[in-house]
Write a protein that holds these residues in place. Structure first.
Motif, PDB file in Angstrom:
ATOM      1  N   LEU A 392       0.846  -1.194   0.000  1.00 36.48           N
ATOM      2  CA  LEU A 392       0.000   0.000   0.000  1.00 36.48           C
ATOM      3  C   LEU A 392       0.881   1.245   0.000  1.00 36.48           C
ATOM      4  O   LEU A 392       1.569   1.532   0.979  1.00 36.48           O
ATOM      5  N   ASP A 393       0.881   1.951  -1.111  1.00 38.33           N
ATOM      6  CA  ASP A 393       1.670   3.179  -1.211  1.00 38.33           C
ATOM      7  C   ASP A 393       0.942   4.386  -0.625  1.00 38.33           C
ATOM      8  O   ASP A 393       1.557   5.417  -0.350  1.00 38.33           O
ATOM      9  N   CYS A 394      -0.364   4.287  -0.466  1.00 36.65           N
ATOM     10  CA  CYS A 394      -1.170   5.417   0.017  1.00 36.65           C
ATOM     11  C   CYS A 394      -1.081   5.530   1.545  1.00 36.65           C
ATOM     12  O   CYS A 394      -0.839   4.542   2.245  1.00 36.65           O
ATOM     13  N   GLY A 395      -1.309   6.741   2.037  1.00 34.26           N
ATOM     14  CA  GLY A 395      -1.347   6.961   3.471  1.00 34.26           C
ATOM     15  C   GLY A 395      -2.779   7.047   3.964  1.00 34.26           C
ATOM     16  O   GLY A 395      -3.630   7.681   3.338  1.00 34.26           O
ATOM     17  N   ILE A 396      -3.057   6.398   5.087  1.00 31.12           N
ATOM     18  CA  ILE A 396      -4.375   6.467   5.722  1.00 31.12           C
ATOM     19  C   ILE A 396      -4.160   7.004   7.133  1.00 31.12           C
ATOM     20  O   ILE A 396      -3.578   6.331   7.986  1.00 31.12           O
ATOM     21  N   TYR A 397      -4.600   8.227   7.371  1.00 29.25           N
ATOM     22  CA  TYR A 397      -4.356   8.920   8.636  1.00 29.25           C
ATOM     23  C   TYR A 397      -5.620   8.917   9.497  1.00 29.25           C
ATOM     24  O   TYR A 397      -6.746   8.971   8.970  1.00 29.25           O
ATOM     25  N   LEU A 398      -5.416   8.861  10.800  1.00 27.24           N
ATOM     26  CA  LEU A 398      -6.537   8.814  11.740  1.00 27.24           C
ATOM     27  C   LEU A 398      -6.588  10.064  12.603  1.00 27.24           C
ATOM     28  O   LEU A 398      -5.568  10.491  13.149  1.00 27.24           O
ATOM     29  N   GLN A 399      -7.769  10.634  12.725  1.00 29.25           N
ATOM     30  CA  GLN A 399      -8.025  11.694  13.696  1.00 29.25           C
ATOM     31  C   GLN A 399      -9.017  11.127  14.707  1.00 29.25           C
ATOM     32  O   GLN A 399     -10.225  11.302  14.610  1.00 29.25           O
ATOM     33  N   GLY A 400      -8.493  10.428  15.695  1.00 29.17           N
ATOM     34  CA  GLY A 400      -9.298   9.692  16.650  1.00 29.17           C
ATOM     35  C   GLY A 400      -9.019   8.216  16.526  1.00 29.17           C
ATOM     36  O   GLY A 400      -8.482   7.733  15.515  1.00 29.17           O
ATOM     37  N   GLY A 401      -9.364   7.467  17.572  1.00 36.49           N
ATOM     38  CA  GLY A 401      -9.115   6.034  17.550  1.00 36.49           C
ATOM     39  C   GLY A 401      -7.666   5.668  17.752  1.00 36.49           C
ATOM     40  O   GLY A 401      -7.247   4.557  17.433  1.00 36.49           O
ATOM     41  N   THR A 402      -6.877   6.610  18.298  1.00 39.34           N
ATOM     42  CA  THR A 402      -5.441   6.346  18.496  1.00 39.34           C
ATOM     43  C   THR A 402      -5.047   6.461  19.972  1.00 39.34           C
ATOM     44  O   THR A 402      -3.875   6.645  20.280  1.00 39.34           O
ATOM     45  N   GLU A 403      -6.008   6.333  20.860  1.00 42.24           N
ATOM     46  CA  GLU A 403      -5.693   6.476  22.284  1.00 42.24           C
ATOM     47  C   GLU A 403      -4.687   5.437  22.743  1.00 42.24           C
ATOM     48  O   GLU A 403      -3.830   5.712  23.599  1.00 42.24           O
ATOM     49  N   HIS A 404      -4.754   4.230  22.201  1.00 42.65           N
ATOM     50  CA  HIS A 404      -3.850   3.167  22.630  1.00 42.65           C
ATOM     51  C   HIS A 404      -2.406   3.429  22.195  1.00 42.65           C
ATOM     52  O   HIS A 404      -1.475   2.848  22.757  1.00 42.65           O
ATOM     53  N   THR A 405      -2.210   4.297  21.210  1.00 40.38           N
ATOM     54  CA  THR A 405      -0.857   4.592  20.746  1.00 40.38           C
ATOM     55  C   THR A 405      -0.394   6.005  21.111  1.00 40.38           C
ATOM     56  O   THR A 405       0.769   6.219  21.414  1.00 40.38           O
ATOM     57  N   HIS A 406      -1.328   6.968  21.085  1.00 41.24           N
ATOM     58  CA  HIS A 406      -0.953   8.369  21.257  1.00 41.24           C
ATOM     59  C   HIS A 406      -1.450   8.988  22.564  1.00 41.24           C
ATOM     60  O   HIS A 406      -1.132  10.135  22.855  1.00 41.24           O
ATOM     61  N   GLY A 407      -2.248   8.251  23.315  1.00 44.39           N
ATOM     62  CA  GLY A 407      -2.640   8.742  24.632  1.00 44.39           C
ATOM     63  C   GLY A 407      -4.006   9.383  24.675  1.00 44.39           C
ATOM     64  O   GLY A 407      -4.799   9.324  23.732  1.00 44.39           O
ATOM     65  N   ILE A 408      -4.264  10.040  25.776  1.00 43.53           N
ATOM     66  CA  ILE A 408      -5.601  10.494  26.125  1.00 43.53           C
ATOM     67  C   ILE A 408      -6.121  11.589  25.204  1.00 43.53           C
ATOM     68  O   ILE A 408      -7.321  11.830  25.124  1.00 43.53           O
ATOM     69  N   THR A 409      -5.225  12.259  24.478  1.00 41.36           N
ATOM     70  CA  THR A 409      -5.668  13.371  23.625  1.00 41.36           C
ATOM     71  C   THR A 409      -6.156  12.908  22.253  1.00 41.36           C
ATOM     72  O   THR A 409      -6.457  13.736  21.395  1.00 41.36           O
ATOM     73  N   SER A 410      -6.259  11.599  22.039  1.00 40.32           N
ATOM     74  CA  SER A 410      -6.572  11.065  20.718  1.00 40.32           C
ATOM     75  C   SER A 410      -7.796  11.711  20.079  1.00 40.32           C
ATOM     76  O   SER A 410      -7.771  12.066  18.904  1.00 40.32           O
TER      77      SER A 410
END
Length: 449
Positions: A392-410
């Motif tokens: 997959l050459d394309c990027g899929i970015y998330l705004q939310g659903g990342t609390e387990h990786t980025h913390g409480i501010t997801s």
């Protein structure tokens, strides 16, 4: 806006955004500011799709006296670009209220006012968004064994159209959560629909409401219903002895700092769990102390006057709820004695939080390229891009659903401005690495080669 035509390939956008809540509004603003600085040589082409007919953010909870729980400086842009023309202060200036707000000496605007700010900001980048357009699926375009583009199928009043992108940013928000076995209905609501549904009671004389939950929204619901319906009893049900105050002290608030995202992301999994446990009381199932004091004062005053309308059924849980055409019966069970209390109410409101939308739910076969960790959760890179296999050459970015990786501010506003800047930087960096300068897209979505 591009759309599929018989015999034609869709024009290619650098980025397609799914959803247009505050996070993707901030994303559109960041792109707009980048394009204004860079001109056509490095412009990013973007299109966002939102299924709502117009911008809306938790409209059901825009209670007239409810305030934001984050500083106005944590708006859509200021932490990323303090000189931005899209800031909350510029909004106030445009409305002729800047001096009045300064004299107010308050960091926390009314929620209604901040929503108006979001609407104002969204209107300035309206050319990037199509409202009343629902994304119903994503398919892959394969060339030489690699996924080169993603085709986004969108449903609107005009039927289905297909739009092609090099990257996606998913900002589909949160979904209302009610306990297992509970069905929402005419008399069983989630707090997200409070203001939309409460108008249905106009001209009636409700006698009792039951509000389930121990967080800020639950307490706000209790206070609002108590004020709105002076002849009704309001019963608050929660498993604690009382509402717990939110920890908004200066040191605890550092968990929302941009640097804290770096630290959380780099931390071992056991440390991540500890940090969430230590600082969950900055955001989850907690209430502003001023509101707690107001509710307790009201409860005590009613006891003194012998006019008790505000009841707190603490150390209890809602064991069952049964709806009939003219009422709803709530069975409340004490966690200590097991004793059951039966409450016949006009409405039961569940202020029981939200769950993140499945980030892969729309991706279809594209989801097979997305990697997961040992616990089955989506793996997310530091730049908020889903980790994928090499095909997959394309990027899929998330705004939310990342609390387990980025913390409480997801999914919170605190880091929105910083987050969209990091996503844009990542998108630009990957674009430069993947294509020579002469192949950079023009502003109309076509290629130079």
């Amino acid at each position: 806006m591009s759309q599929a035509r018989p015999g034609d390939a869709p024009a290619v956008h650098d980025l397609i955004g799914i959803g247009f809540g505050p996070s993707n509004v901030a994303m559109a603003i960041a792109i707009s500011e980048h394009n204004a600085r860079s001109g056509t040589q490095r412009a990013v082409t973007a299109q966002f799709f939102e299924q709502q007919p117009r911008f809306g953010w938790h409209r059901g909870m825009l209670i007239d006296d409810a305030t934001m729980q984050v500083s106005f400086l944590k708006d859509l842009v200021t932490l990323r670009n303090p000189s931005s023309e899209f800031s909350f202060l510029c909004y106030l200036k445009s409305k002729g209220r800047l001096i009045d707000f300064i004299n107010h000496k308050n960091l926390f605007p009314l929620r209604v006012e901040f929503h108006e700010y979001f609407e104002w900001a969204a209107a300035q980048v309206a050319g990037m968004v199509s409202y009343d357009h629902e994304v119903v699926g994503v398919t892959q375009v394969v060339r030489d064994g690699a996924v080169e583009f993603l085709d986004v199928t969108v449903r609107s009043g005009e039927g289905l159209t297909v739009h092609r992108a090099r990257n996606l940013v998913i900002g589909t928000g949160l979904r209302p959560l009610v306990p297992e076995g509970v069905e929402r209905g005419d008399r069983v609501w989630h707090n997200s629909e409070l203001l939309a549904r409460v108008g249905e009671l106009e001209g009636t004389s409700p006698s009792r409401f039951v509000v389930v939950g121990a967080g800020q929204s639950a307490a706000e619901n209790v206070a609002y219903l108590h004020r709105r319906f002076p002849g009704a009893e309001i019963c608050a049900v929660f498993s604690r002895y009382g509402y717990s105050p939110a920890d908004d002290s200066s040191f605890a608030n550092k968990i929302f700092d941009p640097d804290a995202v770096d630290e959380f992301y780099a931390a071992p999994e056991p440390v991540k769990r500890k940090l969430m446990g230590y600082h969950g009381n900055t955001n989850y199932s907690v209430v502003d102390i001023d509101l707690i004091d107001d509710l307790y004062r009201q409860m005590y005053q009613e006891k003194v006057l012998g006019t008790e309308r505000l009841r707190f059924l603490n150390v209890s849980r809602l064991a069952e709820v049964k709806e009939t055409p003219d009422k709803v019966r709530a069975t409340v069970k004490s966690l200590v004695t097991g004793e059951e209390t039966f409450l016949d109410a006009d409405v039961v409101v569940f202020a029981t939080g939200y769950s993140p939308a499945d980030p892969l739910g729309l991706l279809g076969e594209v989801a097979e390229h997305c990697l997961r960790d040992d616990e089955g959760r989506v793996r997310v890179e530091r730049d908020y891009r889903i980790a994928t296999d090499d095909a997959l050459d394309c990027g899929i970015y998330l705004q939310g659903g990342t609390e387990h990786t980025h913390g409480i501010t997801s999914a919170l506003l605190s880091n929105t401005a910083i987050r969209v800047g990091e996503i844009l930087d990542s998108l630009l960096d990957r674009s430069v690495k993947s294509a020579p300068d002469e192949a950079r897209p023009l502003t109309d979505g076509t290629s130079r080669t």
